[in-house]
Design a protein around this motif. Structure first.
Motif, short mmCIF file in Angstrom:
data_model
loop_
_atom_site.label_atom_id
_atom_site.label_comp_id
_atom_site.label_asym_id
_atom_site.label_seq_id
_atom_site.Cartn_x
_atom_site.Cartn_y
_atom_site.Cartn_z
N ILE A 1 -2.00 -15.15 6.46
CA ILE A 1 -2.61 -13.80 5.88
C ILE A 1 -4.32 -13.83 5.71
O ILE A 1 -4.87 -12.96 6.19
N PHE A 2 -4.64 -14.92 5.27
CA PHE A 2 -6.14 -15.04 5.11
C PHE A 2 -6.89 -15.33 6.38
O PHE A 2 -7.94 -14.87 6.42
N SER A 3 -6.52 -15.97 7.16
CA SER A 3 -7.02 -16.54 8.34
C SER A 3 -7.15 -15.42 9.35
O SER A 3 -7.87 -15.42 10.59
N ASN A 4 -5.87 -14.74 9.43
CA ASN A 4 -5.55 -13.72 10.68
C ASN A 4 -4.77 -12.35 10.17
O ASN A 4 -3.66 -12.46 10.64
N PRO A 5 -5.55 -11.84 9.38
CA PRO A 5 -4.88 -10.40 9.09
C PRO A 5 -4.58 -9.47 10.07
O PRO A 5 -5.57 -9.27 10.77
N GLN A 6 -3.59 -8.97 10.17
CA GLN A 6 -3.14 -8.10 11.26
C GLN A 6 -3.10 -6.60 10.86
O GLN A 6 -3.74 -5.75 11.71
N HIS A 7 -3.20 -6.21 9.45
CA HIS A 7 -2.99 -4.74 9.25
C HIS A 7 -4.58 -4.45 8.82
O HIS A 7 -5.24 -5.16 8.06
N PRO A 8 -4.79 -3.21 8.98
CA PRO A 8 -6.40 -2.97 8.54
C PRO A 8 -6.66 -2.78 7.34
O PRO A 8 -7.58 -2.98 6.70
N TYR A 9 -5.35 -2.47 6.54
CA TYR A 9 -5.50 -2.34 4.71
C TYR A 9 -5.77 -3.91 4.21
O TYR A 9 -6.47 -4.06 3.32
N THR A 10 -4.99 -4.81 4.68
CA THR A 10 -5.34 -6.06 4.46
C THR A 10 -6.65 -6.67 4.73
O THR A 10 -7.30 -7.33 3.99
N ARG A 11 -7.26 -6.35 5.94
CA ARG A 11 -8.43 -6.78 6.18
C ARG A 11 -9.45 -6.05 5.19
O ARG A 11 -10.36 -6.79 4.83
N LYS B 1 0.85 -1.38 0.00
CA LYS B 1 -0.11 -0.10 -0.06
C LYS B 1 0.76 1.30 -0.12
O LYS B 1 1.76 1.48 0.87
N GLY B 2 0.82 2.07 -0.80
CA GLY B 2 1.46 3.43 -0.98
C GLY B 2 3.03 3.32 -1.01
O GLY B 2 3.76 4.07 -0.41
N GLY B 3 3.36 2.13 -1.73
CA GLY B 3 4.89 2.03 -2.04
C GLY B 3 5.33 1.17 -0.85
O GLY B 3 6.63 1.11 -0.97
N GLU B 4 4.82 0.75 0.08
CA GLU B 4 5.13 -0.06 1.30
C GLU B 4 4.76 -1.32 1.31
O GLU B 4 3.53 -1.56 0.79
N ILE B 5 5.47 -2.42 1.95
CA ILE B 5 4.83 -3.49 2.33
C ILE B 5 4.32 -3.38 3.72
O ILE B 5 5.37 -3.34 4.57
N VAL B 6 3.03 -3.48 3.82
CA VAL B 6 2.59 -3.24 5.16
C VAL B 6 2.15 -4.56 6.01
O VAL B 6 1.95 -4.61 7.22
N GLU B 7 2.37 -5.69 5.35
CA GLU B 7 1.90 -6.92 5.89
C GLU B 7 2.65 -8.28 4.88
O GLU B 7 2.32 -8.02 3.63
N GLU B 8 3.23 -9.10 5.56
CA GLU B 8 3.71 -10.32 4.70
C GLU B 8 3.58 -11.40 5.79
O GLU B 8 3.72 -11.47 6.94
N GLY B 9 3.53 -12.72 4.94
CA GLY B 9 3.60 -13.95 5.80
C GLY B 9 3.21 -15.14 5.05
O GLY B 9 2.73 -15.01 3.84
#
Length: 525
Positions: free
Chosen positions: A240-250, A227-235
């Motif tokens: 990622i699908f069962s327990n996303p941590q970042h609001p943008y991923t959700r 998002k916006g040129g940055e990796i905000v979450e990885e795994g």
């Protein structure tokens, strides 16, 4: 050490004396036999990050950080060293093969060029390798396709040729940038299965760039959300699908068209009806242009749509969906009955039809292609007002501002040009251009297929709101069955010009009667 290692990658572009940073400190890696997905909306920096791995961004780009392939630094490497890696060790597949393939050269010539450049093969040896590659990527009867030009192949076949070119030199890493976005669901499923199969059989690493999380879950081992040129979450994908941590991923995971349209009023007037509609294009040969056969684009289509009702028309490319819509709007010739607002319009002259155009409008798949780049947003939306004399007592700019507000656009931007808007905003401009005329029927031809998932949801909500407010009748053409289900009261399924099944949306999606419909639904996941 991973095969491809990206550390603290930064990319900026020089533009009009300014430097605009597009990627801010991105890090990821890809190993042999692994699929890593870069996911995010348009403008998040996915493609820029991928292209920078092999210095493919052009002279205006300033790239810093570290990109190593097998421990060798790619940033700042000599052009000769980069050429050895490009296409040999790391290959690309792009989103639109029609713009990546040379329209003037045959498939054989284009594949042969790549093989000769990197492997030194020519003549029969090169031809044998080409046939092997085309067979591997699932092109039927590959010998008959060698002399074909790109425009003579379907979208799925062109994408398979692109994959064959990328695989020609047995790369260790394959970078696939939105390779299935414009494809039918069944073709999309075939391409994804093919890539997964080739990754396993060839032991390649796969960097997959997409905005579609449904594809990610199907194909990826690890996910990097941008998002916006940055990796905000990885795994790992499942985490990622069962327990996303970042609001943008959700937000991305929740961005799927859902719900259903408002029920149609029992006394709703019938807006459009077609009886046994047929569109056949003659095949003419010889000096006298004798008709020897016909392309049966649409066979015996019967349908109706009422005020406030949406008829979804689905099927693969070439099934006749768009041809049917164009015939219903009297934009191409046809046989059979067409009743619009109680009037038989089959025999209407061009002059008579011109008066009806205000009431029947169309929104196309690619808004950038259907909006004039030389006209401002206000000029585009207002173009039909003078022709059809809509509300002549009000100032055109007032009507434009009203249409923009209704479609979620800021009227303050009405003097900007199409290239200054995002893809979702351009689609809203196309809808505003149609809505400013207050039509009764709106034909929507793949209006969401090129858009990010979050923007798709917004456009679906917008269209449902406009239908609810104005009692619009929609013909909604799409290969995206999730969007069709969210939009449609009734669904018609087409295959090779024939209507193979039709009924209520619930009936089609929950109790499909034909194998073809069931295959479409299964492919959509």
């Amino acid at each position: 050490m991973s095969v491809l290692e990206v550390q603290n990658l930064r990319v900026a572009f020089r533009q009009d004396g300014e430097t605009i940073e597009a990627v801010h400190g991105v890090s990821f890696s890809v190993d042999r036999g692994e699929t890593v997905a870069l996911v995010g909306e348009s403008g998040s920096g996915k493609s820029v990050s991928a292209l920078s791995t092999l210095s493919l961004l052009g002279e205006t780009a300033e790239v810093s950080g570290s990109v190593t392939y097998r421990g060798t630094q790619m940033i700042g490497a000599a052009e000769a060293d980069l050429r050895r890696v490009r296409g040999n060790d790391i290959s690309f597949i792009f989103q639109e093969p029609m713009t990546s393939l040379n329209p003037l050269h045959t498939i054989e010539k284009q594949l042969a060029e790549s093989i000769a450049l990197h492997q030194g093969l020519a003549g029969e040896a090169a031809r044998a390798r080409i046939l092997e590659l085309l067979t591997k990527v699932g092109i039927r009867d590959p010998e008959s396709r060698l002399g074909a030009y790109p425009h003579q192949l379907s979208g799925g076949q062109r994408q398979r040729v692109m994959i064959a070119m990328a695989l020609a030199n047995k790369p260790e890493i394959l970078i696939a940038d939105e390779p299935t976005t414009a494809l039918d669901v069944t073709i999309q499923a075939q391409i994804l299965d093919l890539l997964a199969e080739l990754k396993d059989s060839e032991g390649m690493g796969l960097l997959f760039i997409t905005h579609d999380l449904g594809i990610v879950r199907r194909i990826a081992d690890r996910v990097c959300v941008m998002k916006g040129g940055e990796i905000v979450e990885e795994g790992p994908t499942e985490a990622i699908f069962s327990n996303p941590q970042h609001p943008y991923t959700r937000k991305l995971l929740a961005a799927e068209p859902s719900g259903e349209p408002e029920p149609v009023a029992e006394d709703a007037a019938e807006i459009l009806k077609a009886d046994h509609l047929k569109v056949w294009f003659p095949i003419q040969r010889g000096l006298m242009r004798k008709t020897v056969d016909h392309v049966r684009a649409v066979n015996d289509a019967t349908l109706s749509v009422r005020a406030g009702e949406t008829l979804g028309i689905v099927g693969e490319s070439g099934s006749g969906k768009t041809t049917l819509a164009l015939a219903l709007m009297r934009l191409i010739g046809s046989e059979g009955g067409i009743i619009f607002q109680g009037r038989d319009i089959r025999s209407y002259s061009t002059r008579q039809l011109r008066h009806l155009r205000k009431d029947m409008q169309i929104v196309f798949q690619d808004p950038f292609g259907s909006l004039s780049p030389r006209m401002t947003c206000a000029q585009i939306i207002a173009e039909g007002l003078a022709i059809h004399k809509v509300d002549p007592h009000r100032a055109p700019r007032d009507l434009v501002a009203e249409a923009m507000r209704e479609t979620g656009l800021d009227p303050a931007a009405m003097d900007r040009y199409p290239h200054e808007f995002s893809g979702g905003q351009r689609q809203r401009i196309a809808i505003a251009r149609a809505m400013v005329l207050r039509p009764r029927l709106l034909v929507l031809d793949e209006p969401t297929s090129a858009l990010d998932m979050t923007v798709q949801v917004q456009i679906v909500e917008l269209l449902r709101g406009l239908q609810r407010k104005y009692g619009l009748a929609y013909l909604f053409i799409s290969h995206d069955l999730k969007v069709v289900r969210a939009m449609s009261h009734k669904v018609m399924v087409m295959k090779q010009g024939d209507v193979v099944e039709a009924g209520s949306a619930a009936q089609i999606f929950e109790d499909a009667q034909t194998d073809y419909t069931r295959a479409l639904i299964a492919a959509a996941g």
